[in-house]
Structure formats: C-alpha cells, structure tokens
Motif scaffolding. Structure first.
Motif, PDB file in Angstrom:
ATOM      1  N   MET A  57       0.919  -1.267  -0.100  1.00 18.79           N
ATOM      2  CA  MET A  57       0.113  -0.079  -0.062  1.00 18.79           C
ATOM      3  C   MET A  57       0.861   1.193  -0.016  1.00 18.79           C
ATOM      4  N   ARG A  58       1.960   1.092   0.350  1.00 12.81           N
ATOM      5  CA  ARG A  58       2.931   2.453   0.545  1.00 12.81           C
ATOM      6  C   ARG A  58       3.087   2.978  -0.753  1.00 12.81           C
ATOM      7  N   ARG A  59       3.227   2.059  -1.740  1.00 17.74           N
ATOM      8  CA  ARG A  59       3.619   2.558  -3.312  1.00 17.74           C
ATOM      9  C   ARG A  59       2.365   3.578  -3.813  1.00 17.74           C
ATOM     10  N   ASN A  60       1.340   3.204  -3.173  1.00 26.77           N
ATOM     11  CA  ASN A  60       0.020   3.614  -3.650  1.00 26.77           C
ATOM     12  C   ASN A  60      -0.474   4.970  -2.695  1.00 26.77           C
ATOM     13  N   GLY A  61       0.516   5.199  -1.652  1.00 23.26           N
ATOM     14  CA  GLY A  61       0.039   6.270  -0.797  1.00 23.26           C
ATOM     15  C   GLY A  61      -0.882   6.316   0.143  1.00 23.26           C
ATOM     16  N   LYS A  62      -1.469   4.921   0.274  1.00 22.66           N
ATOM     17  CA  LYS A  62      -2.251   4.778   1.275  1.00 22.66           C
ATOM     18  C   LYS A  62      -1.849   3.961   2.330  1.00 22.66           C
ATOM     19  N   SER A  63      -2.744   4.348   3.688  1.00 24.86           N
ATOM     20  CA  SER A  63      -2.407   3.804   4.872  1.00 24.86           C
ATOM     21  C   SER A  63      -3.397   2.499   5.301  1.00 24.86           C
ATOM     22  N   ASN A  64      -2.710   1.842   6.200  1.00 25.54           N
ATOM     23  CA  ASN A  64      -3.952   0.792   6.685  1.00 25.54           C
ATOM     24  C   ASN A  64      -5.140   1.343   7.374  1.00 25.54           C
ATOM     25  N   LYS A  65      -4.883   2.501   7.948  1.00 28.93           N
ATOM     26  CA  LYS A  65      -6.112   3.172   8.344  1.00 28.93           C
ATOM     27  C   LYS A  65      -7.010   3.682   7.501  1.00 28.93           C
ATOM     28  N   GLU A  66      -6.629   4.024   6.384  1.00 32.96           N
ATOM     29  CA  GLU A  66      -7.400   4.647   5.220  1.00 32.96           C
ATOM     30  C   GLU A  66      -8.055   3.563   4.598  1.00 32.96           C
ATOM     31  N   LEU A  67      -7.475   2.221   4.352  1.00 32.87           N
ATOM     32  CA  LEU A  67      -8.004   1.139   3.651  1.00 32.87           C
ATOM     33  C   LEU A  67      -8.926   0.427   4.708  1.00 32.87           C
TER      34      LEU A  67
END
Length: 58
Positions: A1-11
């Motif tokens: 997810m890091r490469r997509n700029g998303k965090s665990n919280k956001e997902l």
C-alpha cells in the motif's frame, strides 16, 4: 500500500474494517476473503493479480 500512498487506516475505513484486520493481512498473519480482494484492488487501483503474487521477502 505504501507505493499507492495509502495507509492501513485509510483502507480500513474505506472497507469498513478495523486497522488490526488490515495489519494482519499485510503481515501475512491472516488472508482476506477472496471477495475482499476485488475491493482492495479497486481501492488501491491495482490489478488483483498483484495482490495474489507471492511477496519477495528479501
């Protein structure tokens, strides 16, 4: 997810799940149900096959 700029919280928020659930999936302690893979791929804007490929643990 890091490469997509998303965090665990956001997902987690986008999927209506807990951060702990996402963390377990990311750490390979648990696997998401197959139905969720489509949702994850759609949210992250990646091909679902990328979610199924084995991780290179270098």
């Amino acid at each position: 997810m890091r490469r997509n700029g998303k965090s665990n919280k956001e997902l987690a928020e986008a999927m209506g799940l807990t951060e702990q659930t996402i963390f377990r999936w990311c750490q390979n302690k648990r696997q998401p149900p197959i139905e969720k893979l489509y949702e994850i791929g759609k949210y992250l804007k990646v091909n679902n096959r990328e979610l199924l490929n084995p991780t290179n643990w270098v």
